[in-house]
Design an enzyme around this catalytic site. Structure first.
Site, PDB file in Angstrom:
ATOM      1  N   MET A  53       0.850  -1.193   0.000  1.00 31.65           N
ATOM      2  CA  MET A  53       0.000   0.000   0.000  1.00 31.65           C
ATOM      3  C   MET A  53       0.887   1.245   0.000  1.00 31.65           C
ATOM      4  O   MET A  53       0.451   2.341   0.345  1.00 31.65           O
ATOM      5  CB  MET A  53      -0.933   0.001   1.211  1.00 31.65           C
ATOM      6  CG  MET A  53      -1.907  -1.172   1.163  1.00 31.65           C
ATOM      7  SD  MET A  53      -3.468  -0.861   1.996  1.00 31.65           S
ATOM      8  CE  MET A  53      -2.940  -0.563   3.652  1.00 31.65           C
ATOM      9  N   GLY A  54       2.144   1.083  -0.380  1.00 29.44           N
ATOM     10  CA  GLY A  54       3.054   2.224  -0.443  1.00 29.44           C
ATOM     11  C   GLY A  54       3.600   2.605   0.913  1.00 29.44           C
ATOM     12  O   GLY A  54       3.573   1.807   1.853  1.00 29.44           O
ATOM     13  N   HIS A 109       8.949   1.019   3.464  1.00 32.66           N
ATOM     14  CA  HIS A 109      10.030   1.075   4.450  1.00 32.66           C
ATOM     15  C   HIS A 109      10.896  -0.169   4.254  1.00 32.66           C
ATOM     16  O   HIS A 109      10.676  -0.944   3.308  1.00 32.66           O
ATOM     17  CB  HIS A 109       9.460   1.161   5.865  1.00 32.66           C
ATOM     18  CG  HIS A 109       8.417   0.127   6.154  1.00 32.66           C
ATOM     19  ND1 HIS A 109       8.700  -1.215   6.219  1.00 32.66           N
ATOM     20  CD2 HIS A 109       7.073   0.229   6.354  1.00 32.66           C
ATOM     21  CE1 HIS A 109       7.602  -1.898   6.468  1.00 32.66           C
ATOM     22  NE2 HIS A 109       6.594  -1.056   6.540  1.00 32.66           N
ATOM     23  N   HIS A 158       9.281  -3.533   3.447  1.00 34.16           N
ATOM     24  CA  HIS A 158       8.940  -3.738   2.028  1.00 34.16           C
ATOM     25  C   HIS A 158      10.218  -3.969   1.216  1.00 34.16           C
ATOM     26  O   HIS A 158      10.242  -4.780   0.293  1.00 34.16           O
ATOM     27  CB  HIS A 158       8.229  -2.507   1.455  1.00 34.16           C
ATOM     28  CG  HIS A 158       6.948  -2.157   2.132  1.00 34.16           C
ATOM     29  ND1 HIS A 158       6.818  -1.060   2.945  1.00 34.16           N
ATOM     30  CD2 HIS A 158       5.737  -2.756   2.120  1.00 34.16           C
ATOM     31  CE1 HIS A 158       5.571  -0.992   3.398  1.00 34.16           C
ATOM     32  NE2 HIS A 158       4.894  -2.016   2.914  1.00 34.16           N
ATOM     33  N   GLY A 186       4.914  -9.946   4.106  1.00 34.51           N
ATOM     34  CA  GLY A 186       5.676  -9.903   5.359  1.00 34.51           C
ATOM     35  C   GLY A 186       4.972 -10.667   6.475  1.00 34.51           C
ATOM     36  O   GLY A 186       3.742 -10.609   6.611  1.00 34.51           O
ATOM     37  N   GLN A 187       5.766 -11.331   7.300  1.00 35.37           N
ATOM     38  CA  GLN A 187       5.224 -12.100   8.431  1.00 35.37           C
ATOM     39  C   GLN A 187       4.597 -11.182   9.486  1.00 35.37           C
ATOM     40  O   GLN A 187       3.833 -11.634  10.329  1.00 35.37           O
ATOM     41  CB  GLN A 187       6.358 -12.955   9.037  1.00 35.37           C
ATOM     42  CG  GLN A 187       6.043 -13.668  10.336  1.00 35.37           C
ATOM     43  CD  GLN A 187       4.934 -14.713  10.205  1.00 35.37           C
ATOM     44  OE1 GLN A 187       4.606 -15.161   9.101  1.00 35.37           O
ATOM     45  NE2 GLN A 187       4.343 -15.098  11.329  1.00 35.37           N
ATOM     46  N   SER A 201       4.198   1.077   8.203  1.00 37.41           N
ATOM     47  CA  SER A 201       3.899   2.403   7.638  1.00 37.41           C
ATOM     48  C   SER A 201       3.145   3.238   8.663  1.00 37.41           C
ATOM     49  O   SER A 201       3.164   4.462   8.616  1.00 37.41           O
ATOM     50  CB  SER A 201       3.069   2.256   6.369  1.00 37.41           C
ATOM     51  OG  SER A 201       3.726   1.399   5.473  1.00 37.41           O
ATOM     52  N   ARG A 202       2.467   2.571   9.600  1.00 35.83           N
ATOM     53  CA  ARG A 202       1.671   3.303  10.596  1.00 35.83           C
ATOM     54  C   ARG A 202       2.533   3.838  11.748  1.00 35.83           C
ATOM     55  O   ARG A 202       2.038   4.619  12.555  1.00 35.83           O
ATOM     56  CB  ARG A 202       0.545   2.418  11.140  1.00 35.83           C
ATOM     57  CG  ARG A 202      -0.523   2.139  10.097  1.00 35.83           C
ATOM     58  CD  ARG A 202      -1.753   1.464  10.665  1.00 35.83           C
ATOM     59  NE  ARG A 202      -2.875   1.499   9.742  1.00 35.83           N
ATOM     60  CZ  ARG A 202      -3.231   0.507   8.930  1.00 35.83           C
ATOM     61  NH1 ARG A 202      -2.565  -0.626   8.922  1.00 35.83           N
ATOM     62  NH2 ARG A 202      -4.264   0.644   8.111  1.00 35.83           N
TER      63      ARG A 202
HETATM   64  O1  PAF Z   1      -0.157  -5.772   3.442  1.00 37.21           O
HETATM   65  C1  PAF Z   1      -0.577  -4.816   2.757  1.00 37.21           C
HETATM   66  O2  PAF Z   1       0.081  -3.797   2.580  1.00 37.21           O
HETATM   67  C2  PAF Z   1      -1.959  -4.918   2.110  1.00 37.21           C
HETATM   68  O3  PAF Z   1      -2.856  -5.535   2.940  1.00 37.21           O
HETATM   69  C3  PAF Z   1      -1.909  -5.575   0.726  1.00 37.21           C
HETATM   70  C4  PAF Z   1      -1.483  -7.039   0.808  1.00 37.21           C
HETATM   71  C5  PAF Z   1      -0.975  -4.831  -0.200  1.00 37.21           C
HETATM   72  C6  PAF Z   1      -3.309  -5.555   0.097  1.00 37.21           C
HETATM   73  O4  PAF Z   1      -3.778  -4.257  -0.062  1.00 37.21           O
END
Ligand code: PAF
Length: 284
Positions: free
Chosen positions: A30-31, A34, A37, A148-149, A187-188
């Site tokens: 979802m962008g 970090h 990702h 990611g786990q 991200s939060r």
């Molecule tokens: O983990 C995430 O960032 C989201 O849930 C995903 C898998 C990209 C689906 O929107």
């Protein structure tokens, strides 16, 4: 690296890669990318010839009072990072592009696996995740998909979906990436004030203590949950949503004594920010 926004453009990239016989790795995000990702993209780059990173804040996985509008959107920085980590394509569609027909078609994993843990307070969340990930799988046709786990329940739900719908791909699950002080990358985390961030360190501390107790022979489910709960409660800024243990794979109920592989998962609020974290407890 190429940035594309439409389904037609993505399909073209995928067709070209397939025509060359390249293997495809997909990293759905979802962008607000970090290092967590980054580790997924890096792994995808090592294991595939062609890497697609999707950047889409998926509206259907947010409940009415959740942080859809506030969710960080940093496409330029995301593209830079994706490129550095070896992505070939970033797919950043609009909501209309992904949901052209008023969300008529849903992919939903039913049963307790989507009702426990986060599913209890976020009842529509996993339906949104499985729907958008199905769309991404159909578009990118990956050989491997990377998650990611940290989102352990999401991983369990998506694995079930892949199995039940016969998606011809391999699910690759990468370990949780933490800050030096233990906070799981998310991200939060950017929502946290300095005080909340310090308070939130209790999450990784309590999971580490639980893992140490388990490794030292503790198998009493209630005791492990209780010790983690008490440790978190001792931090006055915390507000616990859940601290629970389920057997994995499948998020099945556990008995009084732990056997096999188990997920100790928690969700805790600090101010308005809800954080999740987990550890797997299993024999070495
Ligand atoms: O983990 C995430 O960032 C989201 O849930 C995903 C898998 C990209 C689906 O929107």
């Amino acid at each position: 690296m190429k940035l594309v926004h439409t389904v037609v453009e993505l399909r073209e990239e995928v067709a070209q890669a397939k025509a060359k016989g390249l293997t495809i790795g997909l990293v759905p995000t979802m962008g607000a990318l970090h290092e967590g990702h980054g580790s997924l993209i890096k792994a995808a780059n090592m294991e595939n010839d062609f890497v697609i990173v999707s950047v889409f804040v998926n509206p259907t996985q947010f409940g009415p009072n959740e942080d859809l509008d506030a969710y960080p959107r940093t496409l330029e920085a995301d593209c830079k990072m994706a490129e550095e980590m070896g992505a070939n394509v970033v797919f950043a569609p609009s909501p209309k592009e992904m949901y052209p027909s008023e969300d008529d078609t849903w992919v939903e994993v039913t049963g307790d696996i989507t009702k426990v843990l986060c599913g209890r307070t976020r009842p529509i969340h996993f339906r949104g995740v499985t729907t958008v990930v199905s769309k991404l799988f159909n578009l990118a046709q990956p050989d491997r998909a990377y998650f990611g786990q940290k989102d352990a329940q999401q991983v369990e739900v998506l694995k079930r979906m892949v199995k039940d719908l016969f998606f011809p791909l391999q699910m690759r699950i990468m370990p949780i990436i933490r800050e030096k002080d233990g906070l799981a990358k998310s991200s939060r985390n950017t929502y946290l004030s300095a005080e909340e961030r310090t308070a939130a360190l209790v999450l990784s501390r309590s999971l580490k203590a639980a893992k140490a107790a388990y490794d030292a022979g503790e198998r009493n489910t209630a005791k492990i949950i209780n010790d983690v709960t008490e440790m978190i409660k001792a931090e006055p800024m915390s507000n616990i949503d859940y601290v629970e243990i389920y057997a994995v794979p499948g998020l099945l109920p556990v008995g009084e004594t732990l056997t096999g592989s188990n997920l100790l998962a928690l969700a805790v609020k600090f101010g308005t920010t809800r954080l999740i974290d987990n550890v797997v407890l299993e024999e070495k």
